[in-house]
Structure formats: C-alpha cells, structure tokens
Enzyme design. Structure first.
Site, PDB file in Angstrom:
ATOM      1  N   ASP A  13      34.925  21.977  11.463  1.00 28.07           N
ATOM      2  CA  ASP A  13      35.187  20.623  10.961  1.00 28.07           C
ATOM      3  C   ASP A  13      34.634  19.569  11.913  1.00 28.07           C
ATOM      4  O   ASP A  13      34.596  19.788  13.126  1.00 28.07           O
ATOM      5  CB  ASP A  13      36.703  20.444  10.776  1.00 28.07           C
ATOM      6  CG  ASP A  13      37.033  19.284   9.841  1.00 28.07           C
ATOM      7  OD1 ASP A  13      36.119  18.785   9.145  1.00 28.07           O
ATOM      8  OD2 ASP A  13      38.216  18.879   9.815  1.00 28.07           O
ATOM      9  N   ARG A  17      31.850  13.194  11.068  1.00 28.19           N
ATOM     10  CA  ARG A  17      32.163  12.264  12.160  1.00 28.19           C
ATOM     11  C   ARG A  17      31.122  12.334  13.261  1.00 28.19           C
ATOM     12  O   ARG A  17      30.758  11.324  13.866  1.00 28.19           O
ATOM     13  CB  ARG A  17      33.575  12.564  12.714  1.00 28.19           C
ATOM     14  CG  ARG A  17      34.685  11.960  11.860  1.00 28.19           C
ATOM     15  CD  ARG A  17      36.023  12.592  12.154  1.00 28.19           C
ATOM     16  NE  ARG A  17      36.124  13.902  11.508  1.00 28.19           N
ATOM     17  CZ  ARG A  17      37.107  14.773  11.741  1.00 28.19           C
ATOM     18  NH1 ARG A  17      38.045  14.489  12.633  1.00 28.19           N
ATOM     19  NH2 ARG A  17      37.137  15.906  11.094  1.00 28.19           N
ATOM     20  N   ARG A  26      25.621  11.944   6.769  1.00 35.54           N
ATOM     21  CA  ARG A  26      26.451  13.142   6.909  1.00 35.54           C
ATOM     22  C   ARG A  26      25.628  14.440   6.916  1.00 35.54           C
ATOM     23  O   ARG A  26      25.976  15.399   7.604  1.00 35.54           O
ATOM     24  CB  ARG A  26      27.505  13.185   5.785  1.00 35.54           C
ATOM     25  CG  ARG A  26      28.505  12.017   5.860  1.00 35.54           C
ATOM     26  CD  ARG A  26      29.541  12.113   4.751  1.00 35.54           C
ATOM     27  NE  ARG A  26      30.302  13.350   4.833  1.00 35.54           N
ATOM     28  CZ  ARG A  26      31.369  13.516   5.613  1.00 35.54           C
ATOM     29  NH1 ARG A  26      31.820  12.535   6.372  1.00 35.54           N
ATOM     30  NH2 ARG A  26      31.995  14.673   5.628  1.00 35.54           N
ATOM     31  N   ASN A  61      35.859  21.072  -1.539  1.00 33.53           N
ATOM     32  CA  ASN A  61      34.739  20.246  -1.088  1.00 33.53           C
ATOM     33  C   ASN A  61      33.855  19.730  -2.236  1.00 33.53           C
ATOM     34  O   ASN A  61      33.028  18.839  -2.018  1.00 33.53           O
ATOM     35  CB  ASN A  61      33.888  20.985  -0.051  1.00 33.53           C
ATOM     36  CG  ASN A  61      34.535  21.100   1.316  1.00 33.53           C
ATOM     37  OD1 ASN A  61      34.342  22.079   2.032  1.00 33.53           O
ATOM     38  ND2 ASN A  61      35.309  20.097   1.727  1.00 33.53           N
ATOM     39  N   TRP A  62      34.063  20.243  -3.462  1.00 34.60           N
ATOM     40  CA  TRP A  62      33.325  19.707  -4.618  1.00 34.60           C
ATOM     41  C   TRP A  62      33.679  18.251  -4.874  1.00 34.60           C
ATOM     42  O   TRP A  62      32.963  17.548  -5.594  1.00 34.60           O
ATOM     43  CB  TRP A  62      33.626  20.519  -5.885  1.00 34.60           C
ATOM     44  CG  TRP A  62      33.213  21.958  -5.805  1.00 34.60           C
ATOM     45  CD1 TRP A  62      34.041  23.031  -5.668  1.00 34.60           C
ATOM     46  CD2 TRP A  62      31.884  22.491  -5.890  1.00 34.60           C
ATOM     47  NE1 TRP A  62      33.317  24.201  -5.643  1.00 34.60           N
ATOM     48  CE2 TRP A  62      31.982  23.901  -5.783  1.00 34.60           C
ATOM     49  CE3 TRP A  62      30.610  21.914  -6.034  1.00 34.60           C
ATOM     50  CZ2 TRP A  62      30.876  24.745  -5.814  1.00 34.60           C
ATOM     51  CZ3 TRP A  62      29.497  22.759  -6.072  1.00 34.60           C
ATOM     52  CH2 TRP A  62      29.647  24.152  -5.970  1.00 34.60           C
ATOM     53  N   ARG A  64      33.419  15.875  -2.917  1.00 32.65           N
ATOM     54  CA  ARG A  64      32.542  14.981  -2.153  1.00 32.65           C
ATOM     55  C   ARG A  64      31.419  14.421  -3.026  1.00 32.65           C
ATOM     56  O   ARG A  64      31.254  14.833  -4.155  1.00 32.65           O
ATOM     57  CB  ARG A  64      31.983  15.745  -0.948  1.00 32.65           C
ATOM     58  CG  ARG A  64      33.098  16.157  -0.009  1.00 32.65           C
ATOM     59  CD  ARG A  64      32.584  16.783   1.246  1.00 32.65           C
ATOM     60  NE  ARG A  64      33.713  17.148   2.106  1.00 32.65           N
ATOM     61  CZ  ARG A  64      33.627  17.397   3.393  1.00 32.65           C
ATOM     62  NH1 ARG A  64      32.445  17.334   3.989  1.00 32.65           N
ATOM     63  NH2 ARG A  64      34.694  17.709   4.086  1.00 32.65           N
ATOM     64  N   ARG A 180      40.106  25.759  14.995  1.00 35.49           N
ATOM     65  CA  ARG A 180      39.689  24.607  14.195  1.00 35.49           C
ATOM     66  C   ARG A 180      39.196  23.522  15.135  1.00 35.49           C
ATOM     67  O   ARG A 180      39.880  23.147  16.082  1.00 35.49           O
ATOM     68  CB  ARG A 180      40.810  24.048  13.324  1.00 35.49           C
ATOM     69  CG  ARG A 180      40.288  22.882  12.451  1.00 35.49           C
ATOM     70  CD  ARG A 180      41.238  22.416  11.394  1.00 35.49           C
ATOM     71  NE  ARG A 180      40.579  21.434  10.519  1.00 35.49           N
ATOM     72  CZ  ARG A 180      40.774  21.307   9.225  1.00 35.49           C
ATOM     73  NH1 ARG A 180      41.634  22.092   8.619  1.00 35.49           N
ATOM     74  NH2 ARG A 180      40.133  20.387   8.515  1.00 35.49           N
ATOM     75  N   ARG A 186      45.392  21.386  10.720  1.00 34.59           N
ATOM     76  CA  ARG A 186      45.758  21.925   9.398  1.00 34.59           C
ATOM     77  C   ARG A 186      44.815  23.063   9.040  1.00 34.59           C
ATOM     78  O   ARG A 186      43.789  23.269   9.679  1.00 34.59           O
ATOM     79  CB  ARG A 186      45.761  20.818   8.337  1.00 34.59           C
ATOM     80  CG  ARG A 186      44.470  20.060   8.223  1.00 34.59           C
ATOM     81  CD  ARG A 186      44.508  19.052   7.067  1.00 34.59           C
ATOM     82  NE  ARG A 186      43.326  18.208   7.079  1.00 34.59           N
ATOM     83  CZ  ARG A 186      43.262  17.006   7.674  1.00 34.59           C
ATOM     84  NH1 ARG A 186      44.312  16.494   8.260  1.00 34.59           N
ATOM     85  NH2 ARG A 186      42.130  16.317   7.660  1.00 34.59           N
ATOM     86  N   SER A 188      43.750  23.700   5.661  1.00 35.89           N
ATOM     87  CA  SER A 188      42.844  23.343   4.559  1.00 35.89           C
ATOM     88  C   SER A 188      42.452  24.541   3.686  1.00 35.89           C
ATOM     89  O   SER A 188      41.285  24.722   3.338  1.00 35.89           O
ATOM     90  CB  SER A 188      41.589  22.641   5.101  1.00 35.89           C
ATOM     91  OG  SER A 188      41.958  21.509   5.868  1.00 35.89           O
ATOM     92  N   GLU A 199      46.522  34.011  16.303  1.00 36.74           N
ATOM     93  CA  GLU A 199      46.745  32.967  17.303  1.00 36.74           C
ATOM     94  C   GLU A 199      45.900  31.759  16.889  1.00 36.74           C
ATOM     95  O   GLU A 199      44.759  31.911  16.442  1.00 36.74           O
ATOM     96  CB  GLU A 199      46.300  33.460  18.692  1.00 36.74           C
ATOM     97  CG  GLU A 199      47.106  34.641  19.208  1.00 36.74           C
ATOM     98  CD  GLU A 199      48.568  34.278  19.461  1.00 36.74           C
ATOM     99  OE1 GLU A 199      48.835  33.149  19.902  1.00 36.74           O
ATOM    100  OE2 GLU A 199      49.442  35.140  19.200  1.00 36.74           O
TER     101      GLU A 199
HETATM  102  C1  IPE Z   1      37.783  22.273   5.797  1.00 33.86           C
HETATM  103  O1  IPE Z   1      37.317  21.035   6.197  1.00 33.86           O
HETATM  104  C2  IPE Z   1      36.733  22.973   4.980  1.00 33.86           C
HETATM  105  C3  IPE Z   1      35.593  23.473   5.729  1.00 33.86           C
HETATM  106  C4  IPE Z   1      35.454  23.449   7.041  1.00 33.86           C
HETATM  107  C5  IPE Z   1      34.562  24.067   4.916  1.00 33.86           C
HETATM  108  P1  IPE Z   1      37.614  19.719   5.354  1.00 33.86           P
HETATM  109  O2  IPE Z   1      36.992  18.586   6.108  1.00 33.86           O
HETATM  110  O3  IPE Z   1      37.181  19.904   3.952  1.00 33.86           O
HETATM  111  O4  IPE Z   1      39.199  19.652   5.389  1.00 33.86           O
HETATM  112  P2  IPE Z   1      40.187  18.434   5.159  1.00 33.86           P
HETATM  113  O5  IPE Z   1      39.775  17.761   3.897  1.00 33.86           O
HETATM  114  O6  IPE Z   1      40.031  17.537   6.336  1.00 33.86           O
HETATM  115  O7  IPE Z   1      41.541  19.067   5.108  1.00 33.86           O
HETATM  116  C1  IPE Z   2      32.866  20.198   8.098  1.00 32.17           C
HETATM  117  O1  IPE Z   2      32.601  18.896   8.473  1.00 32.17           O
HETATM  118  C2  IPE Z   2      31.871  20.748   7.114  1.00 32.17           C
HETATM  119  C3  IPE Z   2      32.393  20.877   5.750  1.00 32.17           C
HETATM  120  C4  IPE Z   2      33.623  20.687   5.386  1.00 32.17           C
HETATM  121  C5  IPE Z   2      31.439  21.260   4.730  1.00 32.17           C
HETATM  122  P1  IPE Z   2      33.039  17.665   7.580  1.00 32.17           P
HETATM  123  O2  IPE Z   2      31.940  17.354   6.628  1.00 32.17           O
HETATM  124  O3  IPE Z   2      34.370  17.888   6.972  1.00 32.17           O
HETATM  125  O4  IPE Z   2      33.111  16.526   8.675  1.00 32.17           O
HETATM  126  P2  IPE Z   2      34.214  15.395   8.809  1.00 32.17           P
HETATM  127  O5  IPE Z   2      35.551  16.059   8.791  1.00 32.17           O
HETATM  128  O6  IPE Z   2      34.023  14.472   7.646  1.00 32.17           O
HETATM  129  O7  IPE Z   2      33.906  14.749  10.123  1.00 32.17           O
HETATM  130 MG    MG Z   3      36.265  17.514   7.557  1.00 31.15          MG
END
Ligand code: IPE
Ligand code: IPE
Ligand code: MG
Length: 233
Positions: A13, A17, A26, A61-62, A64, A180, A186, A188, A199
């Site tokens: 994750d 950012r 992104r 993630n769909w 987005r 994570r 979390r 997710s 752990e």
């Molecule tokens: C979790 O990250 C999913 C993946 C790393 C593929 P997200 O960025 O989608 O999780 P949330 O929305 O912050 O919980």
């Molecule tokens: C994790 O990074 C990759 C996926 C969930 C696909 P993010 O895209 O969730 O990055 P942030 O959480 O928005 O920074």
């Molecule tokens: Mg994320």
C-alpha cells in the site's frame, strides 16, 4: 533463516501517496511499486522463503477511476515484459489467486503466460493476488462445498483442514508473517482465513520505498516474536 518462516504476505500500500509526494500521477507510483515487487521477490527467494504472496489488486479496487483501473490491468504485462528474465534466473514459480476469469482478456493472457513460463521453476512460489477478496473467496468456497454435498460427492462433515482445500490458497501453507506498508492498520479483505495465526508487521514506509533492508528488518522482528498458537509456557 528460521524454518518456521514459510509464507510471507504483503499488502503493498501507498503507491498513490508516493507518486503524489514526487509530484507525479498515481500510475507512476504503481510503476515504481512494480519494481519494488520484483526486488522483494528476488530478495525473498534469496532468503529461502517458500511462498511470498503479494496483494496487487483487490475486488474493491474496481471503484477507482477508469484510468487507474486500466493502468493496473496493464501492469502485469509491463511487469513480466520487464522482469520475467530475472524471475527465471531466481528460479521463481509464479502463481495467482483471485477471480482471474473476470479480468480483461489481455490480462488473463499475461497471467496464463506467466504461470506457464515459470511452471518448471523449483524455487520460491510468488503468489500474486489479482482481483482477490477474502470474503468473496470464502463465500465461493462455501458454495463449492455445499455443491459437493448436494451432489453426494462428500458427507456434510466439514473440518477446518478440509475447508482449506476449497480456498484459492489450498496449495500454500498458512501465512506466518503479514506485512502492510504505508502506515495503515487494516487488512482490506486480504487472506482473512489464512492469517489466523500470522504475526503482523506494520510500517509507515510507502510501498515503492520498501526495500530489501526494510524487508529484512521485518523478518528480524518476526524472528524475535514468540508464537504460541494458543498454548501456554
Ligand atoms: C489494499 O489497499 C489493496 C491492495 C494493496 C491491492 P487499498 O489501498 O485498496 O486499501 P484501503 O482502501 O486503503 O483499505
Ligand atoms: C497500493 O497503493 C496499490 C493498490 C492498491 C493497487 P495505493 O494505490 O492504494 O496507494 P495509496 O494508498 O492511494 O497511497
Ligand atoms: Mg491504498
């Protein structure tokens, strides 16, 4: 390396950012994240970890933007175009969990090619979770089991160990260490069943910056833990 560290799972994750911090869009963060994925896979295989599971795209993630989803669907292709050679050199076997048949056809083809290109490799298993959601996986497993009972293929006598045979992870051991990145605390919807006794390790590092040394720090932290599995001294 302790023998007990068989399966490491990572919720990758913070790509978005990280990109924002660098003034980029992104997709730039996801591209950099893909390089980090490859580096960690090679590192994990050097450390003799048996299975490394990486959460690449969730069933949620769909939600987005179309632009971001399209890029994430192209990313496996870019990843293997660039890194298959190194993956082969590291003797890594690539596998997938998730609802692969719901992915775009071109992505499915990349998935099939990666599996077949690496199927004779005998080293670490790299399990990529793409269009994966743990609750959906469990419901799918329950339906398959109920169907087997209805068809008379098996008795209505399910045990914990047997239920695992209905999960997408049936060939892999339970997760020992779940990492994570990005400072979120979390899960997710990742491997909820499989992390029952894992752990947990959380780091504020954004995924693209999570390098081999930080990975080793997480493993050292794991090695210092005392897993009791409900027992007592
Ligand atoms: C979790 O990250 C999913 C993946 C790393 C593929 P997200 O960025 O989608 O999780 P949330 O929305 O912050 O919980
Ligand atoms: C994790 O990074 C990759 C996926 C969930 C696909 P993010 O895209 O969730 O990055 P942030 O959480 O928005 O920074
Ligand atoms: Mg994320």
């Amino acid at each position: 390396m302790s023998d007990s560290l068989n399966h490491v799972a990572i919720i990758m994750d913070g790509n978005g950012r990280w990109a924002k911090l660098h003034g980029k869009d992104r997709s730039y963060g996801h591209r950099q994240g893909a390089t980090t994925m490859k580096n960690l896979a090679v590192k994990a295989s050097e450390l003799n970890i048996k299975t490394l599971s990486l959460y690449a795209f969730s069933t949620e993630n769909w939600k987005r933007s179309e632009k971001e989803v399209n890029y994430l669907m192209k990313l496996p292709g870019l990843f293997f175009d660039q890194y298959l050679k190194e993956i082969m050199e590291a003797n890594i076997r690539v596998r997938f969990i998730g609802f692969i048949s719901d992915l775009p056809k071109a992505t499915q083809k990349v998935v099939a090619n990666a599996i077949s290109a690496t199927k004779n490799n005998t080293g670490m298993e790299l399990v990529l979770a793409v269009n994966y959601g743990s609750q959906q996986e469990i419901v799918h497993a329950v339906k398959s089991y109920a169907n087997d009972v209805a068809l008379g293929y098996r008795e209505n006598d399910l045990e914990v160990n047997e239920f695992e045979n209905y999960l997408m992870t049936k060939e892999y051991s339970q997760v020992d260490l779940l990492i994570r990145t990005s400072g979120e605390y979390r899960l997710s919807n990742f491997l909820l069943w499989q992390i029952s006794y894992a752990e947990l390790y959380f780091t504020p590092t954004l995924f693209p910056d999570f390098d081999g040394d930080q990975f080793e720090s997480a493993i050292n932290d794991y090695q210092s833990r005392h897993r009791r599995f409900g027992g007592a001294e």
